[in-house]
Design a protein around this motif. Structure first.
Motif, PDB file in Angstrom:
ATOM      1  N   LYS A   1       0.833  -1.205   0.000  1.00  0.00           N
ATOM      2  CA  LYS A   1       0.000   0.000   0.000  1.00  0.00           C
ATOM      3  C   LYS A   1       0.863   1.249   0.000  1.00  0.00           C
ATOM      4  O   LYS A   1       0.622   2.188  -0.740  1.00  0.00           O
ATOM      5  N   GLU A   2       1.906   1.217   0.860  1.00  0.00           N
ATOM      6  CA  GLU A   2       2.753   2.404   0.974  1.00  0.00           C
ATOM      7  C   GLU A   2       3.466   2.727  -0.343  1.00  0.00           C
ATOM      8  O   GLU A   2       3.613   3.880  -0.719  1.00  0.00           O
ATOM      9  N   LEU A   3       3.867   1.666  -1.027  1.00  0.00           N
ATOM     10  CA  LEU A   3       4.609   1.872  -2.275  1.00  0.00           C
ATOM     11  C   LEU A   3       3.684   2.125  -3.456  1.00  0.00           C
ATOM     12  O   LEU A   3       4.137   2.440  -4.547  1.00  0.00           O
ATOM     13  N   ALA A   4       2.395   1.959  -3.221  1.00  0.00           N
ATOM     14  CA  ALA A   4       1.454   2.028  -4.345  1.00  0.00           C
ATOM     15  C   ALA A   4       1.337   3.439  -4.892  1.00  0.00           C
ATOM     16  O   ALA A   4       1.525   4.420  -4.176  1.00  0.00           O
ATOM     17  N   GLY A   5       0.984   3.484  -6.165  1.00  0.00           N
ATOM     18  CA  GLY A   5       0.630   4.762  -6.768  1.00  0.00           C
ATOM     19  C   GLY A   5       1.785   5.720  -6.969  1.00  0.00           C
ATOM     20  O   GLY A   5       1.595   6.848  -7.376  1.00  0.00           O
ATOM     21  N   GLN A   6       3.015   5.272  -6.671  1.00  0.00           N
ATOM     22  CA  GLN A   6       4.148   6.169  -6.896  1.00  0.00           C
ATOM     23  C   GLN A   6       4.588   6.064  -8.336  1.00  0.00           C
ATOM     24  O   GLN A   6       5.059   5.017  -8.766  1.00  0.00           O
ATOM     25  N   GLN A   7       4.395   7.152  -9.041  1.00  0.00           N
ATOM     26  CA  GLN A   7       4.855   7.150 -10.419  1.00  0.00           C
ATOM     27  C   GLN A   7       6.373   7.286 -10.360  1.00  0.00           C
ATOM     28  O   GLN A   7       6.895   8.151  -9.663  1.00  0.00           O
ATOM     29  N   SER A   8       7.043   6.427 -11.062  1.00  0.00           N
ATOM     30  CA  SER A   8       8.480   6.383 -10.860  1.00  0.00           C
ATOM     31  C   SER A   8       9.197   7.388 -11.743  1.00  0.00           C
ATOM     32  O   SER A   8       8.711   7.774 -12.789  1.00  0.00           O
ATOM     33  N   ASP A   9      10.386   7.801 -11.312  1.00  0.00           N
ATOM     34  CA  ASP A   9      11.204   8.666 -12.154  1.00  0.00           C
ATOM     35  C   ASP A   9      12.098   7.790 -13.025  1.00  0.00           C
ATOM     36  O   ASP A   9      12.423   8.116 -14.142  1.00  0.00           O
ATOM     37  N   VAL A  10      12.456   6.639 -12.438  1.00  0.00           N
ATOM     38  CA  VAL A  10      13.328   5.730 -13.185  1.00  0.00           C
ATOM     39  C   VAL A  10      12.495   5.046 -14.262  1.00  0.00           C
ATOM     40  O   VAL A  10      11.457   4.495 -13.961  1.00  0.00           O
ATOM     41  N   PRO A  11      12.957   5.112 -15.488  1.00  0.00           N
ATOM     42  CA  PRO A  11      12.151   4.496 -16.531  1.00  0.00           C
ATOM     43  C   PRO A  11      12.149   2.969 -16.460  1.00  0.00           C
ATOM     44  O   PRO A  11      11.195   2.330 -16.855  1.00  0.00           O
ATOM     45  N   ASP A  12      13.223   2.417 -15.972  1.00  0.00           N
ATOM     46  CA  ASP A  12      13.347   0.970 -16.008  1.00  0.00           C
ATOM     47  C   ASP A  12      13.253   0.444 -14.585  1.00  0.00           C
ATOM     48  O   ASP A  12      14.189   0.555 -13.807  1.00  0.00           O
ATOM     49  N   GLN A  13      12.090  -0.075 -14.226  1.00  0.00           N
ATOM     50  CA  GLN A  13      11.910  -0.469 -12.845  1.00  0.00           C
ATOM     51  C   GLN A  13      12.207  -1.938 -12.637  1.00  0.00           C
ATOM     52  O   GLN A  13      11.327  -2.776 -12.710  1.00  0.00           O
ATOM     53  N   ARG A  14      13.460  -2.233 -12.400  1.00  0.00           N
ATOM     54  CA  ARG A  14      13.809  -3.617 -12.073  1.00  0.00           C
ATOM     55  C   ARG A  14      13.484  -3.844 -10.598  1.00  0.00           C
ATOM     56  O   ARG A  14      13.713  -2.966  -9.775  1.00  0.00           O
ATOM     57  N   PRO A  15      12.970  -5.016 -10.259  1.00  0.00           N
ATOM     58  CA  PRO A  15      12.674  -5.249  -8.847  1.00  0.00           C
ATOM     59  C   PRO A  15      13.957  -5.383  -8.040  1.00  0.00           C
ATOM     60  O   PRO A  15      14.990  -5.835  -8.551  1.00  0.00           O
TER      61      PRO A  15
END
Lengths: 302, 278
Positions: A261-275
């Motif tokens: 929930k806390e991490l939800a909805g954060q539009q990322s700045d990094v284009p490549d979101q590797r886990p």
């Protein structure tokens, strides 16, 4: 770094939200799966797990991004990517045996009828379906047996990648346990790469080499990749004894219960979101983790 | 006593009782013709001795049925053919028109069921053409085809096409997405998908449409043959009416029912053969 066997690159899925705007289910999701790996993906409903699955199966097209298998972008469904659907998807007018031969005939058109049938019986036997039961129609089989047929159909085709879409979601807990072990048995004999959606944390720990954790949608992403540091062969009764079991389980529960929930909805700045890779192994001297620290052990009531 | 019998046996006994009671009431309700000797002079002078046409009692119908059925295929000229020959003509016309309709309706229904565009494009025509009584086509058919036999077949074609077309489209459109996905993940081509997945999945609905169609075709052939004349069970009914032979009329009505039932039974068997449980 060499490219993994299956590489999901910057996958984005948007739907019209019905009010003229767009709803982004997930954005720039990227991850890889190695050959022979068993990967589970965990996340709440609505985070786009099933959409990712459908894209991998070729049944849906992403808004943007590519899926590469063996270095080549895939498009459309293919026999190289076998699917086991949650609702079994057996053809109800065919017997269990014919449902399996249906797949084999499509995969190996040159095989003789005898060879196809022998191959089908072989795989049905691997999931514990032998004798007259193979002549029954799906409506005459229990839910567990139907899913066994569906699993046999998928494995018999030797796909390069096997996709399991919540295969045990509709089964009762006892049946689920038995079929999980059968799945492990049939999988351990092969070098089959498996990608599986599940809602069940214990199931994921039992089966997977690695668990991908998704944050809640919209703008869901694959936030962590948790390695399961419990040696194989595993069995349901024994893995709970392993010191790492509850450490891993607690980490997963905590993620799904709170951090998703806390991490939800954060539009990322990094284009490549590797886990982020998380490795929890309490047997090693001090936990060796890359990225986040393991949460302390605590009792879980879920 | 009845308690020990199965439902089927009890139903059969009840059916027989209803039949016998019905026939007895019918028989008793027909006033007997007076014999000529019992007439008064006045009645004889006013023509009372001539046989009056009346509804025949069931006993006469049974005797007639026995005569006709013991020699069903005699042919004594255009106005006097056995019941078997008449029914044979009707069945031939029904089946010809019906199979032509199936040949058009099932592939077209597949197309309409699989494509939204085709469905929307065809729908207005279907909606307008479907409610037209098939017999309304008869004058046009007679004028264009110039052949009464072919016109009757055309009328059967027109009346049996709609239920098959709509049911095929409905069945094909309703095939579960999952099953189509199974075909897609197994890389089946369009034709292979149509024959190995969509056709068996839609078969129960399609056969239901075919069963409705054959029923309608059999209803319509009687009326069509009354119009075109010459041969057939419909013509036979009308001809016997003109002869004022009501015994034959009642007998042929019964035969129409029996043949219709048999045609329906054939499709009932087919329906059971393609049925599946989900």
């Amino acid at each position: 770094m060499s490219k993994p066997f299956l590489s999901i690159e910057r996958l984005t899925q948007q739907y019209p939200d019905g009010q003229g705007g767009t709803l982004t289910v997930f954005e720039n999701a990227s991850f890889g799966i190695e050959k022979g790996e068993f990967v589970c993906i965990l996340g709440h409903s609505g985070c786009g797990k099933s959409t990712i699955m459908n894209i991998l199966a070729g049944l849906a097209e992403p808004t943007s991004g590519v899926v590469k298998m063996d270095g080549f972008a895939v498009s459309g469904p293919s026999l190289d990517r076998g699917v086991v659907f949650q609702n079994y998807s057996l053809l109800p007018w065919l017997s269990a045996l014919k449902n399996v031969t249906f797949g084999i005939k499509a995969r190996y058109p040159s095989w003789s009828a005898d060879k196809v049938e022998a191959h089908a019986r072989d795989f049905l036997a691997k999931v514990g379906l032998e004798g007259d039961v193979v002549y029954r129609k799906p409506s005459q089989l229990s839910g567990g047996m139907r899913q066994r047929v569906s699993i046999a159909r998928a494995f018999a085709n030797h796909p390069k990648l096997l996709l399991l879409d919540e295969p045990f979601g509709a089964l009762d807990a006892l049946t689920r346990g038995t079929i999980q072990e059968e799945l492990l048995k049939i999988w351990s004999g092969t070098e089959q790469t498996v990608f599986m959606i599940t809602h069940d944390i214990d199931e994921a720990i039992l089966l997977a080499d690695r668990i991908l954790l998704m944050t809640n949608g919209p703008f869901a992403r694959v936030a962590e990749s948790v390695e399961i540091t419990i040696p194989r062969p595993r069995s349901r009764t024994e893995i709970v004894e392993h010191p790492n079991y509850y450490a891993i389980r607690n980490h997963l529960v905590q993620f799904l219960g709170q951090r998703s929930k806390e991490l939800a909805g954060q539009q990322s700045d990094v284009p490549d979101q590797r886990p982020e890779t998380v490795r929890i192994d309490v047997s090693e001297t001090e936990t060796a983790t890359e990225g986040s620290a393991p949460p302390p052990l605590r009792a879980v009531n879920t | 006593m009845l308690d020990n019998l199965s439902v089927n046996k009890r139903a059969a006994i009840l059916s027989i009782v209803m039949l016998v009671v019905g026939l007895l009431i019918w028989e008793a309700a027909i006033p007997a013709q007076k014999a000529a000797g019992e007439l008064t002079e006045y009645e004889r002078l006013t023509g009372g001795g001539a046989q009056k046409a009346g509804v025949p009692p069931p006993s006469q119908v049974i005797v007639k049925a026995w005569q006709e059925l013991s020699n069903p295929f005699y042919d004594a000229g255009p106005n006097d053919k056995g019941i078997g020959i008449q029914i044979g003509y009707s069945i031939y016309r029904v089946l010809s028109g019906y199979f032509l309709a199936a040949l058009v309706a099932i592939p077209l229904g597949f197309l309409i069921g699989m494509s939204q565009t085709a469905y929307k494009a065809f729908n207005p025509f279907i909606q307008v053409l479907r409610p037209i009584s098939p017999l309304a086509w008869m004058p046009l058919a007679l004028f264009i085809i110039q052949d009464s036999e072919a016109s009757a077949i055309f009328v059967i074609f027109v009346c049996s096409i709609w239920p098959m077309l709509l049911n095929t489209a409905f069945g094909v459109a309703g095939v579960r997405e999952d099953w189509v996905n199974v075909a897609r993940t197994h890389e089946l081509g369009a034709l292979k998908t149509a024959f190995t997945v969509i056709l068996p999945a839609a078969a129960p609905t399609i056969v239901t449409g075919m069963r409705i169609s054959i029923g309608i075709a059999w209803l319509v052939i009687v009326a069509a043959e009354m119009l075109v004349g010459g041969t057939g069970i419909g013509y036979y009914v009308w001809n016997e009416w003109n002869n004022l032979d009501l015994t034959s009329v009642i007998f042929s009505i019964l035969m129409i029912g029996v043949v219709g039932m048999m045609l329906d039974a054939v499709f009932g068997v087919l329906q059971r053969a393609v049925a599946y449980a989900e």
